[in-house]
Design a protein around this motif. Sequence first.
Motif, PDB file in Angstrom:
ATOM      1  N   PRO B  49       0.834  -1.314   0.005  1.00 41.96           N
ATOM      2  CA  PRO B  49       0.182   0.044   0.001  1.00 41.96           C
ATOM      3  C   PRO B  49       0.876   1.272  -0.034  1.00 41.96           C
ATOM      4  O   PRO B  49       0.655   2.165  -0.798  1.00 41.96           O
ATOM      5  CB  PRO B  49      -0.849  -0.178   1.371  1.00 41.96           C
ATOM      6  CG  PRO B  49      -0.647  -1.396   1.961  1.00 41.96           C
ATOM      7  CD  PRO B  49       0.636  -2.092   1.242  1.00 41.96           C
ATOM      8  N   GLY B  50       2.007   1.351   0.860  1.00 45.66           N
ATOM      9  CA  GLY B  50       2.725   2.404   0.824  1.00 45.66           C
ATOM     10  C   GLY B  50       3.371   2.636  -0.491  1.00 45.66           C
ATOM     11  O   GLY B  50       3.325   3.748  -0.981  1.00 45.66           O
ATOM     12  N   LEU B 171      -0.061  12.186   2.372  1.00 48.27           N
ATOM     13  CA  LEU B 171       0.753  10.921   2.030  1.00 48.27           C
ATOM     14  C   LEU B 171       0.291   9.898   3.227  1.00 48.27           C
ATOM     15  O   LEU B 171       0.047   8.952   3.286  1.00 48.27           O
ATOM     16  CB  LEU B 171       2.186  10.964   1.659  1.00 48.27           C
ATOM     17  CG  LEU B 171       2.678   9.788   1.751  1.00 48.27           C
ATOM     18  CD1 LEU B 171       2.176   8.832   0.886  1.00 48.27           C
ATOM     19  CD2 LEU B 171       4.337  10.013   1.780  1.00 48.27           C
ATOM     20  N   ILE B 172       0.621  10.711   4.372  1.00 47.31           N
ATOM     21  CA  ILE B 172       0.256   9.716   5.691  1.00 47.31           C
ATOM     22  C   ILE B 172      -1.019   8.910   5.665  1.00 47.31           C
ATOM     23  O   ILE B 172      -1.203   8.173   6.067  1.00 47.31           O
ATOM     24  CB  ILE B 172       0.807  10.666   7.073  1.00 47.31           C
ATOM     25  CG1 ILE B 172       2.235  11.091   7.039  1.00 47.31           C
ATOM     26  CG2 ILE B 172       0.406   9.894   8.253  1.00 47.31           C
ATOM     27  CD1 ILE B 172       2.692  11.844   8.088  1.00 47.31           C
ATOM     28  N   PHE B 173      -1.999  10.018   5.781  1.00 50.96           N
ATOM     29  CA  PHE B 173      -3.286   9.703   5.939  1.00 50.96           C
ATOM     30  C   PHE B 173      -3.774   8.555   4.586  1.00 50.96           C
ATOM     31  O   PHE B 173      -4.472   7.623   5.095  1.00 50.96           O
ATOM     32  CB  PHE B 173      -4.419  10.832   6.038  1.00 50.96           C
ATOM     33  CG  PHE B 173      -4.221  11.533   7.508  1.00 50.96           C
ATOM     34  CD1 PHE B 173      -4.514  10.811   8.382  1.00 50.96           C
ATOM     35  CD2 PHE B 173      -3.987  12.939   7.567  1.00 50.96           C
ATOM     36  CE1 PHE B 173      -4.494  11.391   9.810  1.00 50.96           C
ATOM     37  CE2 PHE B 173      -3.743  13.407   8.748  1.00 50.96           C
ATOM     38  CZ  PHE B 173      -3.735  12.774   9.803  1.00 50.96           C
ATOM     39  N   ALA B 175      -2.041   6.865   2.787  1.00 47.15           N
ATOM     40  CA  ALA B 175      -1.298   5.390   2.932  1.00 47.15           C
ATOM     41  C   ALA B 175      -1.546   4.751   4.152  1.00 47.15           C
ATOM     42  O   ALA B 175      -1.951   3.629   4.329  1.00 47.15           O
ATOM     43  CB  ALA B 175       0.389   5.637   3.134  1.00 47.15           C
ATOM     44  N   GLU B 176      -1.991   5.411   5.370  1.00 45.69           N
ATOM     45  CA  GLU B 176      -2.671   4.930   6.539  1.00 45.69           C
ATOM     46  C   GLU B 176      -4.059   4.372   6.101  1.00 45.69           C
ATOM     47  O   GLU B 176      -4.196   2.819   6.521  1.00 45.69           O
ATOM     48  CB  GLU B 176      -2.851   5.917   7.499  1.00 45.69           C
ATOM     49  CG  GLU B 176      -3.260   5.419   8.784  1.00 45.69           C
ATOM     50  CD  GLU B 176      -2.066   4.780   9.557  1.00 45.69           C
ATOM     51  OE1 GLU B 176      -0.924   4.962   9.073  1.00 45.69           O
ATOM     52  OE2 GLU B 176      -2.148   4.166  10.685  1.00 45.69           O
ATOM     53  N   ARG B 179      -3.222   1.156   4.134  1.00 49.14           N
ATOM     54  CA  ARG B 179      -2.602   0.321   4.930  1.00 49.14           C
ATOM     55  C   ARG B 179      -3.597  -0.517   5.878  1.00 49.14           C
ATOM     56  O   ARG B 179      -3.610  -1.647   5.784  1.00 49.14           O
ATOM     57  CB  ARG B 179      -1.436   0.731   5.564  1.00 49.14           C
ATOM     58  CG  ARG B 179      -0.367  -0.256   6.055  1.00 49.14           C
ATOM     59  CD  ARG B 179       1.088   0.239   6.374  1.00 49.14           C
ATOM     60  NE  ARG B 179       1.045   1.151   7.492  1.00 49.14           N
ATOM     61  CZ  ARG B 179       1.203   2.282   7.628  1.00 49.14           C
ATOM     62  NH1 ARG B 179       1.663   3.100   6.560  1.00 49.14           N
ATOM     63  NH2 ARG B 179       1.108   2.949   8.821  1.00 49.14           N
TER      64      ARG B 179
ATOM     65  N   VAL C  33       9.351   7.282   2.460  1.00 50.30           N
ATOM     66  CA  VAL C  33       8.985   5.844   2.386  1.00 50.30           C
ATOM     67  C   VAL C  33       8.265   5.564   3.877  1.00 50.30           C
ATOM     68  O   VAL C  33       7.440   4.712   3.717  1.00 50.30           O
ATOM     69  CB  VAL C  33      10.368   5.197   2.157  1.00 50.30           C
ATOM     70  CG1 VAL C  33      10.080   3.814   2.255  1.00 50.30           C
ATOM     71  CG2 VAL C  33      10.556   5.432   0.506  1.00 50.30           C
ATOM     72  N   PHE C  35       6.482   7.067   5.678  1.00 50.34           N
ATOM     73  CA  PHE C  35       5.157   7.622   5.879  1.00 50.34           C
ATOM     74  C   PHE C  35       4.321   6.519   4.955  1.00 50.34           C
ATOM     75  O   PHE C  35       3.256   6.471   5.467  1.00 50.34           O
ATOM     76  CB  PHE C  35       5.004   9.052   5.171  1.00 50.34           C
ATOM     77  CG  PHE C  35       5.861  10.207   5.787  1.00 50.34           C
ATOM     78  CD1 PHE C  35       5.780   9.956   7.320  1.00 50.34           C
ATOM     79  CD2 PHE C  35       6.321  11.093   5.509  1.00 50.34           C
ATOM     80  CE1 PHE C  35       6.439  11.034   8.133  1.00 50.34           C
ATOM     81  CE2 PHE C  35       6.981  11.924   6.166  1.00 50.34           C
ATOM     82  CZ  PHE C  35       7.124  11.926   7.290  1.00 50.34           C
ATOM     83  N   GLY C  36       4.861   6.053   3.963  1.00 50.38           N
ATOM     84  CA  GLY C  36       4.076   5.034   3.060  1.00 50.38           C
ATOM     85  C   GLY C  36       3.825   3.899   3.741  1.00 50.38           C
ATOM     86  O   GLY C  36       2.909   3.295   4.070  1.00 50.38           O
ATOM     87  N   VAL C  37       5.105   3.295   4.114  1.00 51.56           N
ATOM     88  CA  VAL C  37       4.976   1.826   4.662  1.00 51.56           C
ATOM     89  C   VAL C  37       5.055   1.719   6.134  1.00 51.56           C
ATOM     90  O   VAL C  37       4.964   0.663   6.361  1.00 51.56           O
ATOM     91  CB  VAL C  37       6.295   1.120   3.964  1.00 51.56           C
ATOM     92  CG1 VAL C  37       6.444   1.347   2.570  1.00 51.56           C
ATOM     93  CG2 VAL C  37       7.394   1.563   4.680  1.00 51.56           C
TER      94      VAL C  37
ATOM     95  N   ALA F 174      -0.862  14.658  11.729  1.00 51.62           N
ATOM     96  CA  ALA F 174      -0.700  13.431  10.954  1.00 51.62           C
ATOM     97  C   ALA F 174       0.240  12.370  11.499  1.00 51.62           C
ATOM     98  O   ALA F 174      -0.204  11.356  11.528  1.00 51.62           O
ATOM     99  CB  ALA F 174      -0.525  13.892   9.328  1.00 51.62           C
ATOM    100  N   TRP F 178       0.056   8.605  12.956  1.00 47.92           N
ATOM    101  CA  TRP F 178       0.716   7.563  12.292  1.00 47.92           C
ATOM    102  C   TRP F 178       1.427   6.994  13.344  1.00 47.92           C
ATOM    103  O   TRP F 178       1.491   5.714  13.225  1.00 47.92           O
ATOM    104  CB  TRP F 178       1.520   8.333  11.297  1.00 47.92           C
ATOM    105  CG  TRP F 178       2.481   7.648  10.663  1.00 47.92           C
ATOM    106  CD1 TRP F 178       2.272   6.643   9.612  1.00 47.92           C
ATOM    107  CD2 TRP F 178       3.948   7.748  10.593  1.00 47.92           C
ATOM    108  NE1 TRP F 178       3.464   6.270   8.958  1.00 47.92           N
ATOM    109  CE2 TRP F 178       4.304   6.965   9.854  1.00 47.92           C
ATOM    110  CE3 TRP F 178       4.842   8.691  11.371  1.00 47.92           C
ATOM    111  CZ2 TRP F 178       6.012   6.650   9.596  1.00 47.92           C
ATOM    112  CZ3 TRP F 178       6.152   8.350  11.412  1.00 47.92           C
ATOM    113  CH2 TRP F 178       6.882   7.745  10.261  1.00 47.92           C
TER     114      TRP F 178
END
Lengths: 60, 218, 218, 204, 204, 242
Positions: B49-50, B171-173, B175-176, B179, C33, C35-37, F174, F178
Motif C-alpha cells: 500500500p505504501g 500521504l500519511i493519511f 497510505a494509512e 494500509r 517511504v 510515511f508510506g510503509v 498526521a 501515524w
Amino acid sequence: MMPDLGSYAQYVLSSYAVSLVLIVVLVAMSMHRARKVKAELEAIEARVKRQSGERATRNG
Amino acid sequence: MIALLTRDMRLAVRAGGGFGLGLAFFLIVVVMVPFGVGPETALLSRIAPGVLWIGALLACLLSLDRIFALDWEDGSLDLLATAPLPMEAIAVVKALAHWLTSALPLVLAAPALGVLLNLPPAGYLWLILSLAVGTPALSVIGTFGAALTVGLKRGGLLLSLLVLPLYVPTLIFGAEVARRGAEGLAVATPLAMLAGISAGAVALLPFASAAVLRINLR
Amino acid sequence: MIALLTRDMRLAVRAGGGFGLGLAFFLIVVVMVPFGVGPETALLSRIAPGVLWIGALLACLLSLDRIFALDWEDGSLDLLATAPLPMEAIAVVKALAHWLTSALPLVLAAPALGVLLNLPPAGYLWLILSLAVGTPALSVIGTFGAALTVGLKRGGLLLSLLVLPLYVPTLIFGAEVARRGAEGLAVATPLAMLAGISAGAVALLPFASAAVLRINLR
Amino acid sequence: MDLTVRNLAVARGGIPVLAGVQFTVSPGRALVLRGPNGSGKTTLLRTVAGLQPPFEGSVTGAEDRIAYAAHADGIKSMLSVTENLSFWARVFGTGEIAPALAAFDLDALRDRLAGNLSAGQKRRLGLARLMVTGRPVWVLDEPTVSLDAASVALFAEAVRAHLAQGGSALMATHIDLGLTEAEPFDVTPFRARPQLSHADEAFL
Amino acid sequence: MDLTVRNLAVARGGIPVLAGVQFTVSPGRALVLRGPNGSGKTTLLRTVAGLQPPFEGSVTGAEDRIAYAAHADGIKSMLSVTENLSFWARVFGTGEIAPALAAFDLDALRDRLAGNLSAGQKRRLGLARLMVTGRPVWVLDEPTVSLDAASVALFAEAVRAHLAQGGSALMATHIDLGLTEAEPFDVTPFRARPQLSHADEAFL
Amino acid sequence: MSFWEYANPVKFIRTTDRLLPWLSVTAVLCLAVGLIWGFFFTPDDFRQGSTVKIIYLHVPSALMAINAWLMMLVASIIWIVRRHHVSALAARAAAPVGAMMTVIALATGAIWGQPMWGTWWVWDPRLTSFLILFLFYLGYIALWSAIEDDDTAADLTSILCLVGSVFALLSRYAVLFWNQGLHQGASLSLDKEENVHDVFYFPLLVSIAGFVLLFIALVFLRTQTEIRARRARALQARERLA
Ligand code: HEM
Ligand SMILES: Nc1ncnc2c1ncn2[C@@H]1O[C@H](COP(=O)(O)OP(=O)(O)OP(=O)(O)O)[C@@H](O)[C@H]1O
Ligand SMILES: Nc1ncnc2c1ncn2[C@@H]1O[C@H](COP(=O)(O)OP(=O)(O)OP(=O)(O)O)[C@@H](O)[C@H]1O
Ligand SMILES: [Mg+2]
Ligand SMILES: [Mg+2]
C-alpha cells in the motif's frame, strides 16, 4: 577537571562537538559575510560620494 | 474556462504528456521496487500500500511542472492574464486538468499494480478510495507549487522540494487508509482526515495559487 | 570541452539546479517511504538498501531532462553542433556535468540517509561503493535517453519511461551489492557485474548518444 | 472611451526606464511608439496592458479592453492553426474565427500544426488572434517581425479596418508599417532620470 | 574557398520546399536571400549550415567553416553578456571577445545578465557571437529582427568588415539591411514542385 | 514614537549596531555558563547516566528551531500586511539560523538516541516532525535563493511560509496519528508534576537563554547584512543609471 562521563563519553562529547562546530560555522559564516558586505558597501558609498562631489565641482 | 480545460486536456494528449506517461512512470516505479528490495512476497505485500501511494505521488509530482511552465514560456500565460478570466479560475482549471490527465489514470490503474506487489485482497477497495479522495489534494497543492516556481528556468527540482513537504499529511493519511484497509483494520478516522485535508486544500489553495501567479507575472 | 563543462556547471549552480536540489529530492523520497510503509524499524532497515538505491536513481532521473532540453530550446544545441567539437565530446561532457552536479552529491549524502532508514552498520561501505560505481552508468544512460528525447516538447516523462528500463540492470546489481553488504554476505559477483555495466556504458553509450543527437538535430 | 496614460513611469528590474509619459489614444486612432533598442517600449506596453504595475502615474481606459501581442505569441505548436485561434476566441467569448483567418491569409494553413509553420506564418497567426479577442484596444510589440512585405500590408489593412470600426491601437516598432494614419510617438525624450525604485530608495 | 550550392533541394517535414537552388558565395561577397514568408529560406539556411541533410544536390565548402545564427540565438539568460560570449569564444578556440563587444556596442552591458536585456540588445549579443567564432562563412537567418536603425547600421558595418577580411555571408531577410554590396537572391523561382520524399516514394 | 520606526532600514541598522555588542557578549556568556555548568558541574541522571548532559544543547536548539519558524511566520505576515522591507529581510536572515538549529536538534537527538533507544533514528512523531520542519526550511531557503527580484522573492516566500505553516501543523497531527513514539513529553512546562530536577533545570534555563540571545544576535547581524547588500545593489544601480 574532566567529568567522568562513563561509557557514554563518546556520545556526550560528540554531540557537544557537533553542536559547537555547527554553531561556530554559522556564526563565522554570518560574520564573514557581514564583513564582506559591509566593506563592499563602504567602498561603493565612498565611490558614490566622490563621484557626486566631482559632479558638483564640475557643474558648480 | 471550459475552453481552457479542453485545450489543456488536448495538449496533454497531443504532446504525449497525457494519460499514458504518468501511468507508465507509476508502473515503472512499482516494478522497480522488487528489484530494489528483493522479491520476497510477504515483504512486498506488506509494503505494497505504501509503495503504491508513494508511486502515485511521485507520478503526480513529475507532471506538475508542465502545469504552468509551458504556458509561461510561450507567452500564453501573459495573454491569459489579460483575458476575461479571473486568475482563480485559471488556477482551478489548471489543477482540474492536472487531476484529470495525471491523477485520475493513476487511481484507475492502481489496482492492477497492486497485483504486482501482492496487495492483500482486502486492500484494493481502500487503496482506490484513498487515492480517489487524496489525489485532488495532490493536484491543488501541486498547482500551488507550480505557480510559485513559474518563471524560474527549469524550476522542476525546486518545485519538488517545495511541494513534497506539503504532501506529507496527505500521504500519511492516504497510505494509512490503504494500509489499514489491507490489514482489515478500521479506516474511518484517517479517511475522514484525508477527506478533510482534500476538501480544505481544494477550497483554499486556489486563492493562494492565484495570488502567487499574479506576483510572478508582474 | 572544458569551456562547455564549466559553463554547464555554472549554469547548474546559477539556475538553482545544482548540487542542492537533487540531494533534497533524494532526502525527501527517503523521508516519504516510512510515511508510506509505516514506521517499524525492522521493516525499514530491511528495505533500506533498495529504497536508497531507488531514491538515488529517481533523483538522477529527475535532473536528466535539463541535460539537453535547455540547450535545445534556446538554440545553443544547433550552434554547438556547428562548432568545432565532435558530437561525442558534447555527449561525454554533458554526461560528466550531470554526474558531477547530480549524481556525486547523492553518493556522498547516501550514508546520512541510511541512518534515517536504520541501514545496518555493515551496509554503509557497500552502499557508497555501489553508488559510486553505479552512478556513472546512470548518468551516461540518462544522457542517451535525454539525447533521444531532445526536441520533444516537455519530453520529461517520456524520458523517464525510456530510461527507467535501461536502468534496471544497474539497479538490480547495485541494490544487490548494497543489500548483501548490509546483510554481511559476499558481494564480489554483483559488484563485478555492476562495475562491468558501468565501464561498458561509459565506454560505448556516448557514441550512441552522439548518433541520436545528430539525428534529432536534423 | 479613450486610453489615457498620465504622467506614467515604468520600471524594469525595479529601475525606471521611462518617466513622465503622457498620451491619449482615442477610438479610431493609432499611436506608434518609436525609440532605440532598450529605450523601454516593451516595458511601457506591458504596463499599459496591465501585466506589470506602473511605477508612477496612471493608465485609464485599459481595464478589460486590451488585446496584447508580444514577442512570444502564445502559440501552441501541437495545436493546429484553427485550434489555436478558436481557443482564444472561446476564452474571449467571441465566436468567429473565419474573418481572422481570411484577413491574415491563413486559410490554406488552417489544419497545419502551428509548430510546422514558418516564422512569418506563425507571426501571422499571432496577429490573427487579435481579431478574435473582440477587444477595442490593440497593444502590439513589434508586430511585423519576420513578416514579408505582403504580410505587412495585410497587417496594415487589418489595423485600418480595426480603427475604422472604432478600435484603437498602440504599437512599438522599428520599421515602417505603411500605416499613414498612425501618429508616431518617440519615447526617447521620456528616458527616466536616474532614479531607484521606491523600495530601493528606502535603503539609501 | 567558395561556398557552392549545386542543384540543391531542401525539405521540411519530409516535403521539399525548394529545389534546383544554385549559387556560389565567394570570399568577400555576401548573398541576401529574399522571398515571401514560408518560401523556404530558413530551411535552405539550415541545410547549408549542415543542420539537416539536403534532399537532393550538394553543398560544398561549408564543412567547419560556417557560423550560424538563427531566430533562437542560444543565449543563456542566467549568464552575463561576457560569460555568454566568452563561452563561445572558447568553444571556437578564439580568445578575444573585446572587439565583438565593441562592434555591437555592448560594452556598457558587459556584466548584465543576458536575461535582463531588451529584445534588441539580446539580438546584438547573438550577432556579436558571430565575431568570436572566427569562422569565414556567416549564415544568418533574419539577423536584424528587433534591431533599431542604429544597430542595423552597426550590423552592416560588422558584415562589411567581415567581408573586407575575406569572409563571406549568406543571409535571409525581409527588410533592407543597407548593405549595398550584397547581391540579392530571390528563392521564389525555386519553389519545389509537389513531390514526396524518397522514403515515401518507396511505398508507392 | 512607534515600533514601526524600526522598519526603516537605516534606523534598524543604527539601533542594532548599538545592541549587537551587548547581545553577543551576553549570548556567549550565557552559552558558556549554561554549557560549562551543565557539562562539568551537574550530576549524572540515574537512568540516563552522563547522556543527560546532551539536554543542554538538544532542548534549547529544538526550541529555537520552532521559534525561528514562528518568527519567520510573523515577519512574513508583517511583510504581507504592511510591506516593511526589514521584516522581509529579517525572515530571510532567520531561515538559515533556524535551519541550523534544526540540524543541531536533529544531530544531538540522533546521538542521544543511540545510547538511550539503541538506534540513531526512529520514526517517532517528535523526531519526524522535526525532519519535516527541516524540509520546510530547505524549501524556503531554496525559493529565496532562486528568485532574483527582491520584492518578488519576499512576496512568494511569505506566502510559502503561511501555507507551509498550515501544512506543518497538519503534518504534526498526521505524524502523531501515524505513530505514537518513544520521545520524552514536554516536561519543561512549569505546571507539570513530573519536572526535570532542579540540578538540571537551572543550567538548562541559562543555556536556553544563551540560545535565544544567540539567535537574536545572529538574526540582527544577518538582517543588517541583507540590508547592506540591498543598499549596495541600490547604489550600484543608481550609479549605473547616472
Ligand atoms: C533526532 C532526534 C530528536 C529530535 C528531533 C528531538 C526533538 C526534541 C524537541 C523538539 C524537544 C523540545 C520539546 C519541547 O520542549 O517541547 C525535545 C526535548 C527533549 N528531548 Fe528530544 N529529540 C530527539 C531525540 C531525543 C533523544 C534520543 C532523547 C533521549 C532519550 C531526547 C530527549 C529529550 C528530552 C529529555 C527533552 C526535554 C523534554 C522536555 O523536558 O521538554 N530527544 N526533543
Ligand atoms: N535588471 C535590470 N537592471 C537594469 N536595467 C535593466 C534590467 N532589466 C532590463 N533593463 C533595461 O531596461 C531597458 C528596457 O528594456 P525594454 O525591453 O523595455 O526595451 P525596448 O524599448 O523594448 O527595446 P527593444 O527595442 O530592444 O525591444 C533596457 O535598456 C534593459 O537593458
Ligand atoms: N510538416 C510540414 N508539412 C508541410 N509543409 C511544411 C511542414 N513544415 C513546414 N512546412 C512549410 O515549409 C515551408 C518552409 O518554411 P521556412 O521556415 O523555411 O520558411 P521561411 O522562408 O524561412 O519563411 P519566413 O520568412 O516566414 O521565416 C513553409 O511554407 C512551411 O509552412
Ligand atoms: Mg522590446
Ligand atoms: Mg524563416
